[in-house]
Design an enzyme around this catalytic site. Structure first.
Site, PDB file in Angstrom:
ATOM      1  N   ASP A 109     -17.752 -42.108 -11.704  1.00 36.57           N
ATOM      2  CA  ASP A 109     -17.920 -40.894 -12.128  1.00 36.57           C
ATOM      3  C   ASP A 109     -18.896 -40.300 -13.023  1.00 36.57           C
ATOM      4  O   ASP A 109     -19.118 -39.217 -13.419  1.00 36.57           O
ATOM      5  CB  ASP A 109     -16.473 -40.743 -12.610  1.00 36.57           C
ATOM      6  CG  ASP A 109     -15.375 -40.462 -11.622  1.00 36.57           C
ATOM      7  OD1 ASP A 109     -15.839 -39.899 -10.513  1.00 36.57           O
ATOM      8  OD2 ASP A 109     -14.132 -40.362 -12.180  1.00 36.57           O
ATOM      9  N   LYS A 163     -13.753 -33.290 -15.064  1.00 33.65           N
ATOM     10  CA  LYS A 163     -14.083 -32.812 -14.013  1.00 33.65           C
ATOM     11  C   LYS A 163     -12.655 -32.746 -13.322  1.00 33.65           C
ATOM     12  O   LYS A 163     -11.628 -33.554 -13.687  1.00 33.65           O
ATOM     13  CB  LYS A 163     -14.930 -33.803 -13.226  1.00 33.65           C
ATOM     14  CG  LYS A 163     -14.568 -34.908 -13.010  1.00 33.65           C
ATOM     15  CD  LYS A 163     -13.758 -35.377 -11.656  1.00 33.65           C
ATOM     16  CE  LYS A 163     -13.233 -36.693 -11.645  1.00 33.65           C
ATOM     17  NZ  LYS A 163     -11.737 -37.019 -10.967  1.00 33.65           N
TER      18      LYS A 163
HETATM   19  P1  ATP Z   1     -11.074 -41.218 -13.886  1.00 30.99           P
HETATM   20  O1  ATP Z   1     -10.789 -39.736 -13.522  1.00 30.99           O
HETATM   21  O2  ATP Z   1     -12.560 -41.543 -13.897  1.00 30.99           O
HETATM   22  O3  ATP Z   1     -10.247 -42.207 -13.079  1.00 30.99           O
HETATM   23  P2  ATP Z   1      -8.995 -40.882 -16.054  1.00 30.99           P
HETATM   24  O4  ATP Z   1      -9.340 -39.539 -16.463  1.00 30.99           O
HETATM   25  O5  ATP Z   1      -7.790 -41.294 -14.995  1.00 30.99           O
HETATM   26  O6  ATP Z   1     -10.602 -41.347 -15.294  1.00 30.99           O
HETATM   27  P3  ATP Z   1      -9.974 -41.868 -18.752  1.00 30.99           P
HETATM   28  O7  ATP Z   1      -9.233 -40.679 -19.493  1.00 30.99           O
HETATM   29  O8  ATP Z   1     -11.414 -41.981 -18.543  1.00 30.99           O
HETATM   30  O9  ATP Z   1      -9.023 -41.726 -17.235  1.00 30.99           O
HETATM   31  O10 ATP Z   1      -9.364 -43.151 -19.326  1.00 30.99           O
HETATM   32  C1  ATP Z   1      -8.847 -44.410 -18.404  1.00 30.99           C
HETATM   33  C2  ATP Z   1      -8.713 -45.513 -19.328  1.00 30.99           C
HETATM   34  O11 ATP Z   1      -9.810 -45.968 -19.910  1.00 30.99           O
HETATM   35  C3  ATP Z   1      -7.811 -45.350 -20.534  1.00 30.99           C
HETATM   36  O12 ATP Z   1      -6.665 -46.176 -20.302  1.00 30.99           O
HETATM   37  C4  ATP Z   1      -8.587 -45.830 -21.869  1.00 30.99           C
HETATM   38  O13 ATP Z   1      -7.857 -46.740 -22.456  1.00 30.99           O
HETATM   39  C5  ATP Z   1      -9.738 -46.271 -21.339  1.00 30.99           C
HETATM   40  N1  ATP Z   1     -11.292 -45.603 -21.889  1.00 30.99           N
HETATM   41  C6  ATP Z   1     -12.095 -46.231 -22.460  1.00 30.99           C
HETATM   42  N2  ATP Z   1     -12.721 -45.401 -22.957  1.00 30.99           N
HETATM   43  C7  ATP Z   1     -12.408 -44.090 -23.136  1.00 30.99           C
HETATM   44  C8  ATP Z   1     -12.675 -42.965 -23.549  1.00 30.99           C
HETATM   45  N3  ATP Z   1     -14.075 -42.892 -24.256  1.00 30.99           N
HETATM   46  N4  ATP Z   1     -12.050 -41.892 -23.073  1.00 30.99           N
HETATM   47  C9  ATP Z   1     -10.708 -42.151 -22.678  1.00 30.99           C
HETATM   48  N5  ATP Z   1     -10.268 -43.324 -22.274  1.00 30.99           N
HETATM   49  C10 ATP Z   1     -11.026 -44.334 -22.523  1.00 30.99           C
END
Ligand code: ATP
Length: 318
Positions: free
Chosen positions: A141, A11
Site C-alpha cells: 500500500d 485510504k
Molecule cells: P492496511 O490497510 O495496509 O492493511 P491497516 O490500516 O489495517 O493497514 P495499520 O494501521 O497500518 O493497519 O497497522 C497494522 C499493524 O501494523 C498494527 O497492528 C501496528 O502494530 C503495526 N504498525 C507498525 N507501524 C505502524 C504505524 N506507523 N502506524 C500504525 N500501525 C503500525
C-alpha cells in the site's frame, strides 16, 4: 538543518477484487483506491545522534524497529549511507488520528511520509517514481500513499494507474475500538474458502484487470457520479470478514438504513465507511448511527475525499 511536518492521509478501497495467488505469497488484486482527509501528522527532526527514533503515544502502535515509519527511515539510511552519515539520525514523531488495524493503511501512509520527508531533509532530489520504487519495498500500500488521490491498483496493489481525482464526496467512517481484523487472517481465510475460483494464467489476470479499467466503477469516477460510485462499491474480503464479525456486519446494515449513497468495509476491515453527497448529510448519518448504536467502543469520523497524498504541512529550522 530543517525539520519537516508532513500530512499522511488514510485510504479507503472503493473496489477490491481478489484474482489469484502470487508466487511471493501475496495475492493478485485489482482495486480502486481513494485518499481521504482523515490523516496522521508525521514530524521529522534531525537528531545529533546517528540513530532512528520513533515516538507515537497511540495504543497498539510500536515505537521500535517494527514501526513502518522506522523501517522507512532504515531503508533510506541503507540506500543513502552518505546522506545518513552527513545529516545524522532522525526523530520521527507520529501524531495519530487514523485508527490502527483498520484497513485504512495508516502505517503505510506513515512510511510514505518518512520517505518523502527524508528525501527533502537529505536534499536527495529523488523523482516520484524513485520514491515509489523504495515504497514498494516497504509494503504493497505504500506506493499509493505517496501520490494519493484516486487510482486503480493491480498486482499485489503496488502497480498504479491514476484516475481523475474526486474530492466532492464525503464519508462517515465507523470502527469499533475493540475490533481489529488481521489482514493476514482475512486473506488466508479467503484463500481457504474461495481459492478454487482463483485465476492463474496471466491472460485471465489481465482480462479481469482490464474489465475493471473499463467497468462501471471507473466510469462512475470519470463522470464524478456519486450515486453510481455508491452503488458499485465492492470488496471480496467482506465475504470472509462479515460472517465472523457480527458487529462489523451490524454497523454496515445501520449505515445502509441511514440512506447513504453506499456503504462498504475498507480493505480487510474492521472500518466500515458510508458515502454521502454533502457534509451536512454525513453529519446527519453520523448522528443517526450514534443513536442506533450507543456503544462507547464505536468511534465515528467525518471525512472527505482528497486528491493529494503525502504533503508537507510546514518546515522550520532546528
Ligand atoms: P492496511 O490497510 O495496509 O492493511 P491497516 O490500516 O489495517 O493497514 P495499520 O494501521 O497500518 O493497519 O497497522 C497494522 C499493524 O501494523 C498494527 O497492528 C501496528 O502494530 C503495526 N504498525 C507498525 N507501524 C505502524 C504505524 N506507523 N502506524 C500504525 N500501525 C503500525
Amino acid at each position: 538543518m530543517r525539520s519537516y511536518s508532513l500530512i499522511a492521509p488514510a485510504k479507503i478501497n472503493l473496489y477490491l477484487e481478489i484474482l489469484g495467488d502470487r508466487s511471493d505469497g501475496y495475492h493478485e488484486l485489482v482495486m480502486v483506491l481513494q485518499s481521504i482527509d482523515l490523516a496522521d501528522r508525521v514530524d521529522l527532526r534531525a537528531s545529533s545522534t546517528d540513530t532512528i527514533r520513533v515516538r507515537c503515544d497511540y495504543p497498539d502502535v510500536p515505537q521500535d524497529k517494527s514501526n513502518l515509519a522506522h523501517q522507512a527511515a532504515q531503508l533510506m539510511a541503507t540506500q543513502f549511507p552518505d546522506a545518513f552519515a552527513q545529516y545524522g539520525g532522525v526523530e520521527i514523531t507520529i501524531h495519530k488520528r487514523i485508527p490502527v488495524g483498520a484497513g485504512l493503511a495508516g502505517g503505510s501512509s506513515n512510511a510514505a511520509a518518512v520517505l518523502v520527508g527524508l528525501d527533502l531533509m537529505w536534499k536527495l532530489g529523488l523523482t516520484q517514481s524513485e520514491i515509489q520504487e523504495l515504497a514498494a519495498q516497504l509494503g504493497a500500500d505504500v506506493p499509493f500513499c505517496i501520490a494519493g488521490g484516486t487510482a486503480i491498483a493491480t498486482g499485489r496493489g503496488d502497480q498504479l494507474s491514476p484516475l481523475p481525482s474526486l474530492d466532492n464526496l464525503y464519508l462517515v467512517l465507523g470502527k469499533y475500538r475493540n475490533v481489529a481484523v488481521s489482514t493476514v487472517w482475512a486473506y488466508q481465510t479467503y484463500r481457504q474458502q474461495f481459492g478454487n475460483s482463483y485465476v492463474a494464467d496471466s491472460q485471465s489476470l489481465e482480462s479481469r484487470a482490464s474489465a475493471v479499467h473499463s467497468g462501471p466503477m471507473v466510469k462512475a469516477i470519470i463522470h464524478e457520479d456519486g450515486v453510481q460510485i455508491g452503488q458499485r462499491l465492492y470488496n471480496d474480503l467482506e465475504r470472509v470478514v462479515l460472517p465472523e464479525y457480527p458487529q462489523v456486519l451490524q454497523l454496515r446494515q445501520v449505515f445502509q438504513n441511514a440512506g447513504v449513497l453506499g456503504t462498504m468495509m475498507s480493505g480487510s476491515g474492521s472500518t466500515v465507511f458510508a458515502l454521502c453527497e454533502s457534509y451536512n448529510n454525513a453529519q446527519q448519518v453520523q448522528q443517526q448511527v450514534r443513536a442506533a448504536i450507543p456503544d462507547p467502543n464505536l468511534d465515528l469520523w467525518l471525512a472527505q475525499f482528497t486528491s493529494t497524498g503525502i504533503q508537507v504541512a510546514s518546515t522550520s529550522k532546528n
